[in-house]
Enzyme design. Structure first.
Site, PDB file in Angstrom:
ATOM      1  N   ARG A 284      11.129  -6.066   4.005  1.00 52.29           N
ATOM      2  CA  ARG A 284      11.960  -5.751   5.166  1.00 52.29           C
ATOM      3  C   ARG A 284      13.438  -5.647   4.826  1.00 52.29           C
ATOM      4  O   ARG A 284      14.149  -4.796   5.382  1.00 52.29           O
ATOM      5  CB  ARG A 284      11.748  -6.817   6.249  1.00 52.29           C
TER       6      ARG A 284
ATOM      7  N   TYR B 153      -8.340  -7.315   3.631  1.00 54.66           N
ATOM      8  CA  TYR B 153      -8.911  -6.046   3.230  1.00 54.66           C
ATOM      9  C   TYR B 153     -10.215  -6.393   2.483  1.00 54.66           C
ATOM     10  O   TYR B 153     -10.558  -7.548   2.337  1.00 54.66           O
ATOM     11  CB  TYR B 153      -7.937  -5.273   2.341  1.00 54.66           C
TER      12      TYR B 153
ATOM     13  N   GLN C 112      -0.238   0.826  -5.021  1.00 52.68           N
ATOM     14  CA  GLN C 112      -1.166  -0.180  -4.520  1.00 52.68           C
ATOM     15  C   GLN C 112      -2.521   0.488  -4.299  1.00 52.68           C
ATOM     16  O   GLN C 112      -2.610   1.494  -3.601  1.00 52.68           O
ATOM     17  CB  GLN C 112      -0.660  -0.780  -3.213  1.00 52.68           C
TER      18      GLN C 112
END
Length: 397
Positions: free
Chosen positions: A354, A178, A108
């Site tokens: 998760r 971001y 990423q």
């Protein structure tokens, strides 16, 4: 005799091999980028490699290393990995380890922008406009057009470095407010130049970045982008604008796939995660005055949203109807049932976060048909563990 003019839909197996741009994944399950907290000196550690090796050995098609800053001022914290000569040997060691388990590996890439904590990284937190942010407790500095050009090129350089380090893909960060996501958001972006105002102007940074990355690496690796569908705040970027941005990105041809996400690390960080908001645990690991702030007003900022499987599907379905490019469904993918649902809805890949912290061998267990309902209970206490290395607090280490 009745003739069925519509042939039955081909059932897509999420665990079968699939093409992603120029690469082939062994299945359609991608480990989503999850902040690891395992690079205290900004270098790859054995712990970081093991963090990604486990889901790779556990059967995912690709794991995503998060988050590799494209510039020194693009880090969220001092320990963030950057694309420098110093980090390259460790990144190569990491990609070799993942390939050794039969999986692909993505990096990423992005710039934190207003999400950066300026007092810790030693650089101003850039943003589209000047504003004070409670999450970072600093003002963002408006990015100049020279800053924007520099950061676009930094993404291209990061992608070139990713090729050299052996990565199979890069994922450009257009989410969570971001830097590039903050330009997309009408709530955060108050500019009046060619990068503000209309959606076409607010999307310019994203389109220029995606094109620069494609021009830099061609078809040597796959290129994905993580795109916000909804900032989770009134007046923010929302799915109607996300549809148009997705169509522009598709028309440009710079991406091989879009991963769809939601929420704002600046304004509503829990909107992405759904499930419990572990305020007590957050307060315990935060420095002052953030600790006191969480105790006093945390429930108003770290909001709790009910969890349900495939919880981003409703918004993502609207983008699926508007574009033909491959899409990655994120959010509440916990087992075979939600993976199958994503395929039935026309998504080419799923991203899991998760659930893989709780069960790194989740995919192998599904493949072996020895999979009960997923063990992740969406308590989100893994989010509070990042300062000592992200992990599921309920899983034996």
């Amino acid at each position: 005799m009745t003739i069925d003019l519509d042939p039955p839909a081909v059932k897509v197996d999420p665990l079968a091999p699939a093409r992603l741009g120029p690469i082939t994944l062994r299945n359609r399950v991608i480990k989503a980028a999850t902040y690891e907290g395992l690079t205290p000196k900004g270098l790859v550690t054995d712990e970081l490699i093991e963090f990604h090796r486990q889901p790779a050995a556990g059967g995912v098609g690709m794991t995503t290393v998060a988050y590799c800053a494209v510039a020194a001022d693009g880090r969220t914290s001092p320990g963030q990995i950057q694309w420098t000569d110093e980090t390259m040997p460790g990144l190569r060691k990491l990609t070799d380890a993942i390939h050794g388990e039969g999986a692909a590996v993505s990096a990423q890439i992005g710039h934190a922008g207003p999400v950066a904590a300026a007092k810790y990284i030693g650089y101003p937190a850039l943003g589209p406009s000047r504003a004070f942010r409670m999450t970072t407790q600093n003002f963002s500095k408006p990015a100049s057009t020279a800053d924007i050009a520099r950061i676009v090129e930094a993404h291209a350089n990061a992608a070139r470095r990713a090729v050299e380090a052996g990565f199979d893909a890069v994922e450009i960060h257009f989410g969570h407010n971001y830097l590039i996501s903050s330009f997309l958001s009408p709530k955060v972006n108050k500019r009046t130049d060619e990068y503000g105002g209309s959606l076409a102007n607010r999307a310019r940074f994203a389109l220029e970045t995606a094109r620069a990355v494609r021009d830099a690496v061609g078809d040597r690796i796959a290129i994905l982008a993580k795109l916000n569908m909804d900032d989770g705040v009134p007046g923010g970027f929302w799915v109607d604008e996300a549809i148009q941005v997705a169509q522009w990105l598709e028309r440009d041809g710079s991406l091989d796939a879009l991963e769809l996400t939601a929420g704002s690390s600046l304004l509503n960080p829990m909107y992405l995660f759904k499930g419990d908001a572990p305020l007590r645990e957050f307060a315990a690991v935060m420095p002052q005055p953030t600790k006191l702030g969480i105790r006093l007003v945390g429930k108003h900022f770290l909001k709790e949203y009910p969890y349900r499987d495939a919880y981003l599907l409703e918004d993502a379905r609207q983008i699926r109807a508007a574009v033909t490019m491959p899409l990655v469904l994120l959010g509440g993918i916990t087992g075979k049932a939600t993976m199958d649902l994503a395929m039935e809805e026309g998504f080419q890949f799923v991203a899991v976060a998760r659930a893989l912290l709780r069960e790194p061998d989740l995919v192998n267990r599904i493949t072996d048909e020895n999979h009960n309902p997923g063990l992740c209970i969406h308590c989100n206490k893994c989010m509070t563990a990042i300062y000592g290395g992200t992990h599921c607090v309920l899983r034996a280490q």
